[in-house]
Design a protein around this motif. Structure first.
Motif, mmCIF file in Angstrom:
data_model
loop_
_atom_site.group_PDB
_atom_site.id
_atom_site.type_symbol
_atom_site.label_atom_id
_atom_site.label_comp_id
_atom_site.label_asym_id
_atom_site.label_seq_id
_atom_site.Cartn_x
_atom_site.Cartn_y
_atom_site.Cartn_z
ATOM 1 N N ARG A 248 5.190 -12.950 16.447
ATOM 2 C CA ARG A 248 5.712 -11.660 16.891
ATOM 3 C C ARG A 248 4.744 -10.974 17.861
ATOM 4 N NH1 ARG A 248 10.544 -9.308 17.000
ATOM 5 N NH2 ARG A 248 10.925 -7.698 15.456
ATOM 6 N N ARG B 237 4.509 -15.658 6.319
ATOM 7 C CA ARG B 237 4.286 -14.272 6.727
ATOM 8 C C ARG B 237 3.276 -14.189 7.874
ATOM 9 N NH1 ARG B 237 3.369 -9.975 2.127
ATOM 10 N NH2 ARG B 237 5.627 -10.104 2.028
ATOM 11 N N TYR C 297 1.910 -13.641 13.701
ATOM 12 C CA TYR C 297 1.250 -14.119 14.922
ATOM 13 C C TYR C 297 2.276 -14.360 16.035
ATOM 14 C CZ TYR C 297 -2.693 -14.937 11.754
ATOM 15 O OH TYR C 297 -3.702 -14.781 10.844
ATOM 16 N N ALA D 209 4.799 -15.646 11.073
ATOM 17 C CA ALA D 209 5.764 -14.701 11.660
ATOM 18 C C ALA D 209 5.024 -13.587 12.396
ATOM 19 C CB ALA D 209 6.664 -14.115 10.569
ATOM 20 N N GLN E 254 0.904 -5.657 1.099
ATOM 21 C CA GLN E 254 1.467 -6.561 2.103
ATOM 22 C C GLN E 254 2.934 -6.238 2.366
ATOM 23 O OE1 GLN E 254 0.651 -10.626 0.941
ATOM 24 N NE2 GLN E 254 -1.553 -10.271 0.871
ATOM 25 N N GLY E 255 3.400 -6.638 3.542
ATOM 26 C CA GLY E 255 4.811 -6.471 3.892
ATOM 27 C C GLY E 255 5.204 -5.051 4.247
ATOM 28 N N GLN E 256 4.206 -4.205 4.553
ATOM 29 C CA GLN E 256 4.511 -2.811 4.907
ATOM 30 C C GLN E 256 4.068 -2.478 6.329
ATOM 31 O OE1 GLN E 256 3.095 -0.055 1.816
ATOM 32 N NE2 GLN E 256 3.008 -1.780 0.413
ATOM 33 N N GLY E 257 3.748 -3.508 7.091
ATOM 34 C CA GLY E 257 3.377 -3.269 8.491
ATOM 35 C C GLY E 257 1.887 -3.118 8.748
ATOM 36 N N LEU E 258 1.060 -3.193 7.695
ATOM 37 C CA LEU E 258 -0.381 -2.992 7.893
ATOM 38 C C LEU E 258 -1.017 -4.164 8.654
ATOM 39 C CD1 LEU E 258 -1.422 -1.430 4.483
ATOM 40 C CD2 LEU E 258 -1.341 -0.299 6.713
ATOM 41 N N GLY E 259 -0.584 -5.383 8.350
ATOM 42 C CA GLY E 259 -1.134 -6.544 9.041
ATOM 43 C C GLY E 259 -0.868 -6.454 10.536
ATOM 44 N N ARG E 260 0.335 -6.063 10.854
ATOM 45 C CA ARG E 260 0.697 -5.899 12.266
ATOM 46 C C ARG E 260 -0.193 -4.852 12.931
ATOM 47 N NH1 ARG E 260 5.257 -7.268 15.186
ATOM 48 N NH2 ARG E 260 5.419 -6.053 17.080
ATOM 49 N N ASN F 74 2.301 -20.632 5.321
ATOM 50 C CA ASN F 74 2.041 -19.186 5.298
ATOM 51 C C ASN F 74 3.022 -18.486 6.245
ATOM 52 O OD1 ASN F 74 0.975 -16.623 5.141
ATOM 53 N ND2 ASN F 74 -1.152 -17.256 5.406
ATOM 54 N N PRO G 109 -7.320 -11.971 9.261
ATOM 55 C CA PRO G 109 -6.671 -10.726 8.864
ATOM 56 C C PRO G 109 -6.225 -10.803 7.406
ATOM 57 C CG PRO G 109 -5.292 -11.959 10.390
ATOM 58 C CD PRO G 109 -6.593 -12.675 10.315
ATOM 59 N N SER G 110 -6.570 -9.796 6.646
ATOM 60 C CA SER G 110 -6.218 -9.786 5.225
ATOM 61 C C SER G 110 -5.805 -8.397 4.787
ATOM 62 C CB SER G 110 -7.406 -10.219 4.366
ATOM 63 O OG SER G 110 -7.770 -11.538 4.661
ATOM 64 N N VAL G 111 -4.713 -8.312 4.085
ATOM 65 C CA VAL G 111 -4.213 -7.065 3.516
ATOM 66 C C VAL G 111 -4.108 -7.288 2.002
ATOM 67 C CG1 VAL G 111 -2.217 -5.515 3.409
ATOM 68 C CG2 VAL G 111 -2.942 -6.443 5.616
HETATM 69 C C1 LIG Z 1 -0.861 -12.255 6.731
HETATM 70 C C2 LIG Z 1 -1.071 -10.772 6.421
HETATM 71 C C3 LIG Z 1 -2.379 -10.295 7.052
HETATM 72 C C4 LIG Z 1 0.091 -9.995 7.077
HETATM 73 O O1 LIG Z 1 -0.054 -8.612 6.777
HETATM 74 P P1 LIG Z 1 1.177 -7.778 6.188
HETATM 75 O O2 LIG Z 1 0.744 -6.349 6.157
HETATM 76 O O3 LIG Z 1 1.630 -8.395 4.932
HETATM 77 O O4 LIG Z 1 2.277 -8.052 7.327
HETATM 78 P P2 LIG Z 1 3.284 -7.020 7.996
HETATM 79 O O5 LIG Z 1 3.894 -6.148 6.951
HETATM 80 O O6 LIG Z 1 2.594 -6.332 9.135
HETATM 81 O O7 LIG Z 1 4.399 -8.013 8.507
HETATM 82 C C5 LIG Z 1 4.138 -8.898 9.574
HETATM 83 C C6 LIG Z 1 5.420 -9.625 9.957
HETATM 84 O O8 LIG Z 1 5.724 -10.633 8.972
HETATM 85 C C7 LIG Z 1 7.104 -10.504 8.584
HETATM 86 N N1 LIG Z 1 7.175 -10.864 7.175
HETATM 87 C C8 LIG Z 1 6.873 -10.099 6.127
HETATM 88 N N2 LIG Z 1 7.027 -10.794 4.987
HETATM 89 C C9 LIG Z 1 7.432 -12.032 5.340
HETATM 90 C C10 LIG Z 1 7.755 -13.221 4.620
HETATM 91 N N3 LIG Z 1 7.677 -13.271 3.279
HETATM 92 N N4 LIG Z 1 8.134 -14.316 5.311
HETATM 93 C C11 LIG Z 1 8.197 -14.297 6.682
HETATM 94 N N5 LIG Z 1 7.908 -13.195 7.401
HETATM 95 C C12 LIG Z 1 7.526 -12.082 6.742
HETATM 96 C C13 LIG Z 1 7.462 -9.070 8.802
HETATM 97 O O9 LIG Z 1 8.863 -8.986 9.054
HETATM 98 C C14 LIG Z 1 6.614 -8.696 9.989
HETATM 99 O O10 LIG Z 1 7.278 -8.966 11.192
HETATM 100 P P3 LIG Z 1 7.829 -7.734 12.072
HETATM 101 O O11 LIG Z 1 6.647 -6.881 12.411
HETATM 102 O O12 LIG Z 1 8.413 -8.430 13.223
HETATM 103 O O13 LIG Z 1 8.803 -7.027 11.189
HETATM 104 C C15 LIG Z 1 -1.052 -10.472 4.890
HETATM 105 O O14 LIG Z 1 0.162 -10.853 4.351
HETATM 106 C C16 LIG Z 1 -2.215 -11.120 4.134
HETATM 107 O O15 LIG Z 1 -3.314 -10.574 4.024
HETATM 108 N N6 LIG Z 1 -1.964 -12.316 3.567
HETATM 109 C C17 LIG Z 1 -2.985 -13.018 2.794
HETATM 110 C C18 LIG Z 1 -4.137 -13.465 3.659
HETATM 111 C C19 LIG Z 1 -3.655 -14.328 4.790
HETATM 112 O O16 LIG Z 1 -2.830 -15.206 4.606
HETATM 113 N N7 LIG Z 1 -4.201 -14.042 6.003
HETATM 114 C C20 LIG Z 1 -3.849 -14.791 7.208
HETATM 115 C C21 LIG Z 1 -4.608 -16.072 7.261
HETATM 116 S S1 LIG Z 1 -4.096 -17.062 8.645
#
Ligand SMILES: CC(C)(COP(=O)(O)OP(=O)(O)OC[C@H]1O[C@@H](n2cnc3c(N)ncnc32)[C@H](O)[C@@H]1OP(=O)(O)O)[C@@H](O)C(=O)NCCC(=O)NCCS
Length: 70
Positions: free
Chosen positions: A53, A46, A51, A49, A10-16, A44, A3-5
């Motif tokens: 959740r 974020r 996964y 957290a 990032q941090g706006q709920g799209l990954g979820r 990592n 999964p990649s945003v």
């Molecule tokens: C990992 C990734 C897909 C998550 O997508 P995102 O849109 O940033 O994540 P979300 O906004 O949906 O947040 C997901 C959860 O992480 C939490 N979160 C957000 N920023 C965080 C941080 N800096 N530290 C810890 N938790 C964090 C949020 O609170 C959220 O939890 P919640 O739904 O219970 O509130 C994205 O950050 C990404 O593309 N990262 C780079 C590529 C990567 O690392 N992919 C995964 C490889 S294993």
């Protein structure tokens, strides 16, 4: 797949949302379990957290060839 945003979104709920849709699709295809085979790098916060959740739990640990813990 990993999964990649894009950074700016990032941090706006799209990954979820992406993961929830993916899980729902797997369910509709009759799948009952999902394994994140590639793992997540230990620093990592974020991704881990997200996964957790969604209900994923750690099944083990491994290191990449260059030694990064997953
Ligand atoms: C990992 C990734 C897909 C998550 O997508 P995102 O849109 O940033 O994540 P979300 O906004 O949906 O947040 C997901 C959860 O992480 C939490 N979160 C957000 N920023 C965080 C941080 N800096 N530290 C810890 N938790 C964090 C949020 O609170 C959220 O939890 P919640 O739904 O219970 O509130 C994205 O950050 C990404 O593309 N990262 C780079 C590529 C990567 O690392 N992919 C995964 C490889 S294993």
């Amino acid at each position: 797949m990993a999964p990649s945003v894009a950074d700016a979104y990032q941090g706006q709920g799209l990954g979820r949302l992406l993961m929830e849709r993916t899980i729902e699709l797997a369910r509709r295809l009759g799948r009952r379990r999902m394994l994140l085979l590639g793992g997540a790098q230990a620093d990592n916060a974020r991704a881990i957290a997200l996964y957790r959740r969604l209900g994923f739990t750690a099944a083990g640990r491994f290191e990449q060839p260059r030694g990064a813990p997953n």
